[in-house]
Design a protein around this motif. Structure first.
Motif, PDB file in Angstrom:
ATOM      1  N   VAL A 255      33.457 -38.389   2.556  1.00  0.00           N
ATOM      2  CA  VAL A 255      33.756 -37.188   3.345  1.00  0.00           C
ATOM      3  C   VAL A 255      35.242 -36.854   3.242  1.00  0.00           C
ATOM      4  O   VAL A 255      35.626 -35.683   3.107  1.00  0.00           O
ATOM      5  CB  VAL A 255      33.343 -37.397   4.815  1.00  0.00           C
ATOM      6  N   ALA A 256      36.101 -37.880   3.278  1.00  0.00           N
ATOM      7  CA  ALA A 256      37.546 -37.653   3.147  1.00  0.00           C
ATOM      8  C   ALA A 256      37.876 -37.112   1.763  1.00  0.00           C
ATOM      9  O   ALA A 256      38.802 -36.297   1.613  1.00  0.00           O
ATOM     10  CB  ALA A 256      38.301 -38.950   3.412  1.00  0.00           C
ATOM     11  N   LEU A 257      37.151 -37.554   0.738  1.00  0.00           N
ATOM     12  CA  LEU A 257      37.338 -37.034  -0.610  1.00  0.00           C
ATOM     13  C   LEU A 257      36.997 -35.547  -0.654  1.00  0.00           C
ATOM     14  O   LEU A 257      37.700 -34.746  -1.291  1.00  0.00           O
ATOM     15  CB  LEU A 257      36.457 -37.816  -1.583  1.00  0.00           C
ATOM     16  N   LYS A 258      35.933 -35.177   0.043  1.00  0.00           N
ATOM     17  CA  LYS A 258      35.490 -33.775   0.042  1.00  0.00           C
ATOM     18  C   LYS A 258      36.466 -32.874   0.786  1.00  0.00           C
ATOM     19  O   LYS A 258      36.755 -31.753   0.345  1.00  0.00           O
ATOM     20  CB  LYS A 258      34.106 -33.692   0.683  1.00  0.00           C
ATOM     21  N   THR A 259      37.008 -33.362   1.902  1.00  0.00           N
ATOM     22  CA  THR A 259      37.869 -32.529   2.745  1.00  0.00           C
ATOM     23  C   THR A 259      39.350 -32.735   2.477  1.00  0.00           C
ATOM     24  O   THR A 259      40.174 -31.917   2.891  1.00  0.00           O
ATOM     25  CB  THR A 259      37.614 -32.837   4.229  1.00  0.00           C
ATOM     26  N   CYS A 260      39.672 -33.843   1.814  1.00  0.00           N
ATOM     27  CA  CYS A 260      41.070 -34.244   1.577  1.00  0.00           C
ATOM     28  C   CYS A 260      41.832 -34.384   2.901  1.00  0.00           C
ATOM     29  O   CYS A 260      43.031 -34.127   2.966  1.00  0.00           O
ATOM     30  CB  CYS A 260      41.773 -33.250   0.665  1.00  0.00           C
ATOM     31  N   GLN A 261      41.110 -34.819   3.951  1.00  0.00           N
ATOM     32  CA  GLN A 261      41.686 -35.068   5.264  1.00  0.00           C
ATOM     33  C   GLN A 261      41.241 -36.444   5.752  1.00  0.00           C
ATOM     34  O   GLN A 261      40.165 -36.924   5.386  1.00  0.00           O
ATOM     35  CB  GLN A 261      41.216 -34.013   6.279  1.00  0.00           C
ATOM     36  N   PRO A 262      42.076 -37.117   6.573  1.00  0.00           N
ATOM     37  CA  PRO A 262      41.646 -38.411   7.126  1.00  0.00           C
ATOM     38  C   PRO A 262      40.348 -38.255   7.915  1.00  0.00           C
ATOM     39  O   PRO A 262      40.128 -37.236   8.575  1.00  0.00           O
ATOM     40  CB  PRO A 262      42.808 -38.812   8.043  1.00  0.00           C
ATOM     41  N   VAL A 263      39.517 -39.271   7.837  1.00  0.00           N
ATOM     42  CA  VAL A 263      38.251 -39.281   8.577  1.00  0.00           C
ATOM     43  C   VAL A 263      38.211 -40.541   9.429  1.00  0.00           C
ATOM     44  O   VAL A 263      38.317 -41.652   8.919  1.00  0.00           O
ATOM     45  CB  VAL A 263      37.043 -39.235   7.620  1.00  0.00           C
ATOM     46  N   PHE A 283      27.142 -50.508   5.722  1.00  0.00           N
ATOM     47  CA  PHE A 283      28.038 -50.730   6.869  1.00  0.00           C
ATOM     48  C   PHE A 283      27.517 -51.918   7.679  1.00  0.00           C
ATOM     49  O   PHE A 283      28.276 -52.811   8.072  1.00  0.00           O
ATOM     50  CB  PHE A 283      28.089 -49.481   7.765  1.00  0.00           C
ATOM     51  N   ARG A 284      26.222 -51.923   7.911  1.00  0.00           N
ATOM     52  CA  ARG A 284      25.621 -52.999   8.701  1.00  0.00           C
ATOM     53  C   ARG A 284      25.698 -54.331   7.962  1.00  0.00           C
ATOM     54  O   ARG A 284      25.993 -55.369   8.563  1.00  0.00           O
ATOM     55  CB  ARG A 284      24.174 -52.650   9.027  1.00  0.00           C
ATOM     56  N   LEU A 285      25.430 -54.301   6.648  1.00  0.00           N
ATOM     57  CA  LEU A 285      25.463 -55.527   5.852  1.00  0.00           C
ATOM     58  C   LEU A 285      26.855 -56.165   5.887  1.00  0.00           C
ATOM     59  O   LEU A 285      26.984 -57.394   5.973  1.00  0.00           O
ATOM     60  CB  LEU A 285      25.060 -55.220   4.405  1.00  0.00           C
ATOM     61  N   SER A 286      27.882 -55.338   5.850  1.00  0.00           N
ATOM     62  CA  SER A 286      29.248 -55.854   5.848  1.00  0.00           C
ATOM     63  C   SER A 286      29.831 -56.002   7.261  1.00  0.00           C
ATOM     64  O   SER A 286      31.007 -56.336   7.423  1.00  0.00           O
ATOM     65  CB  SER A 286      30.156 -54.927   5.020  1.00  0.00           C
ATOM     66  N   GLY A 287      28.997 -55.735   8.269  1.00  0.00           N
ATOM     67  CA  GLY A 287      29.456 -55.902   9.647  1.00  0.00           C
ATOM     68  C   GLY A 287      30.490 -54.882  10.063  1.00  0.00           C
ATOM     69  O   GLY A 287      31.384 -55.171  10.857  1.00  0.00           O
ATOM     70  N   ILE A 288      30.366 -53.652   9.534  1.00  0.00           N
ATOM     71  CA  ILE A 288      31.350 -52.603   9.809  1.00  0.00           C
ATOM     72  C   ILE A 288      30.795 -51.655  10.868  1.00  0.00           C
ATOM     73  O   ILE A 288      29.693 -51.128  10.731  1.00  0.00           O
ATOM     74  CB  ILE A 288      31.686 -51.812   8.533  1.00  0.00           C
ATOM     75  N   ARG A 289      31.594 -51.422  11.920  1.00  0.00           N
ATOM     76  CA  ARG A 289      31.153 -50.528  12.998  1.00  0.00           C
ATOM     77  C   ARG A 289      32.034 -49.278  13.106  1.00  0.00           C
ATOM     78  O   ARG A 289      31.561 -48.218  13.505  1.00  0.00           O
ATOM     79  CB  ARG A 289      31.182 -51.293  14.321  1.00  0.00           C
ATOM     80  N   ALA A 290      33.317 -49.423  12.743  1.00  0.00           N
ATOM     81  CA  ALA A 290      34.236 -48.280  12.806  1.00  0.00           C
ATOM     82  C   ALA A 290      35.046 -48.211  11.517  1.00  0.00           C
ATOM     83  O   ALA A 290      35.340 -49.245  10.912  1.00  0.00           O
ATOM     84  CB  ALA A 290      35.169 -48.408  14.007  1.00  0.00           C
ATOM     85  N   VAL A 291      35.401 -46.990  11.101  1.00  0.00           N
ATOM     86  CA  VAL A 291      36.105 -46.806   9.823  1.00  0.00           C
ATOM     87  C   VAL A 291      37.141 -45.692   9.948  1.00  0.00           C
ATOM     88  O   VAL A 291      36.918 -44.685  10.621  1.00  0.00           O
ATOM     89  CB  VAL A 291      35.131 -46.437   8.677  1.00  0.00           C
ATOM     90  N   LEU A 292      38.262 -45.904   9.263  1.00  0.00           N
ATOM     91  CA  LEU A 292      39.255 -44.846   9.071  1.00  0.00           C
ATOM     92  C   LEU A 292      39.540 -44.759   7.585  1.00  0.00           C
ATOM     93  O   LEU A 292      39.950 -45.738   6.967  1.00  0.00           O
ATOM     94  CB  LEU A 292      40.551 -45.166   9.826  1.00  0.00           C
ATOM     95  N   SER A 293      39.296 -43.593   6.983  1.00  0.00           N
ATOM     96  CA  SER A 293      39.591 -43.368   5.571  1.00  0.00           C
ATOM     97  C   SER A 293      40.716 -42.345   5.460  1.00  0.00           C
ATOM     98  O   SER A 293      40.628 -41.241   6.020  1.00  0.00           O
ATOM     99  CB  SER A 293      38.355 -42.870   4.817  1.00  0.00           C
TER     100      SER A 293
END
Length: 335
Positions: A255-263, A283-293
């Motif tokens: 999504v950040a690639l598409k918008t060129c804005q932080p997500v 996300f679940r497999l790697s235990g990820i709940r929150a992300v900032l790109s």
């Protein structure tokens, strides 16, 4: 006297405001041989009192909880003026029916309440009460008043010391973060090992953002996609899945690639874009709940890559963390 000496010794060694309040009520109740003593913090503007610290004789009902100050009427006006409320037997006082019933339910017959008025505002009170009538002496009232003042002073001291410790801790963290960014700048000049530099950036990103995982990607203009250069904290299968990410994907970096804005996604489980997708499964497999790109932009504004940080719990980065990451992203883009 010996009581005030014991009180001073007890409070001097304590650092937690609530523990100080509890200790003061324990000593006061025992000294006056009363059924109950409690310390209330008061929000006079909203007519609320909050009792969170008390000492109770076995069998006496607890006073812990919130109360509406307006039920005390005339006595509340006296408290705002800083006057102690001294009652030898509540049955001798004309009260509203509801107030009298509550006193009976709580087994309150006699009472001393000392208000604490600071800078013109009623901020707290210390109360001692008993289940039987009491002929309170001037000395009893003076003891409660002195205990209230000393408790307030000890709580203020503890609060100031806690604020100082938190300030010192914050300064230490800010210094460490600044040093981390300086080390990255130095490594860009001195280090020719790209893989090592990528790891340094990921280490720095995780440290600055207090995150559990991180990744850095390079934008391939021919593929119009992001290529995963390095990561920390991904499951091996997820790393393979995210080796190439395009703008039509359901990941934050897509999504950040598409918008060129932080997500920023504080909780991927609540993110509609990822619902039911393979990205959510990873996300679940790697235990990820929150992300900032965060897109990495060259000095002339071209997209050159992406840096992402990941948390194992729902999380919203602070403004300070975002500013630090912006500096690190600038350095990563230069790389």
């Amino acid at each position: 006297n010996s009581y005030l000496l014991a009180l001073a010794d007890r409070l001097r060694s304590l650092e937690d405001p609530h523990t100080i309040q509890v200790a003061a009520t324990e000593l006061l109740r025992e000294h006056l041989d009363a059924a109950r003593a409690f310390y209330a913090e008061i929000d006079d503007q909203n007519h609320r009192g909050y009792i969170d610290a008390e000492s109770v004789r076995d069998g006496a009902p607890s006073m812990i909880g919130a109360c509406d100050l307006r039920q005390f009427g005339y006595f509340l006006s006296r408290m705002r003026a800083g006057a102690p409320r001294v009652v030898g037997d509540w049955q001798d006082v004309k009260l509203e029916r509801e107030t009298a019933a509550e006193l009976t339910t709580r087994q309150i017959c006699a009472q001393i309440t000392v208000p604490l008025v600071k800078q013109g505002s009623l901020v707290a009170s210390l109360t001692v009460n008993d289940t039987r009538p009491r002929a309170w002496s001037d000395r009893d009232v003076a003891v409660v008043s002195e205990t209230a003042e000393r408790t307030w002073a000890a709580v203020e001291r503890a609060g100031a010391q806690r604020a100082l410790r938190e300030s010192q801790s914050k300064l230490a963290i800010e210094l460490a973060d600044t040093q981390q960014l300086h080390r990255i700048s130095s490594s860009l000049i001195k280090d020719d090992d790209l893989d090592g530099l990528y790891e340094n950036f990921l280490d720095a990103a995780r440290s600055l953002m207090r995150s559990d995982a991180a990744s850095i990607q390079k934008y391939d203009a021919d593929q119009q996609a992001l290529f995963l250069l390095a990561h920390q904290g991904f499951a091996a299968e997820s790393a393979r899945f995210w080796r190439w990410v395009r703008a039509d994907g359901a990941s934050t970096c897509g999504v950040a690639l598409k918008t060129c804005q932080p997500v920023i996604i504080a909780d991927v489980e609540q993110w509609d874009v990822a619902a039911g997708t393979d990205d959510l499964a990873h996300f679940r497999l790697s235990g990820i709940r929150a992300v900032l790109s965060t897109p990495l932009l060259s000095r002339d504004g071209r997209l050159v890559g992406m840096m992402s940080t990941h948390w194992r719990d729902a999380h919203q980065p602070s403004e300070r963390e975002l500013k630090l990451l912006a500096v690190l992203s600038r350095q990563a883009a230069d790389l």
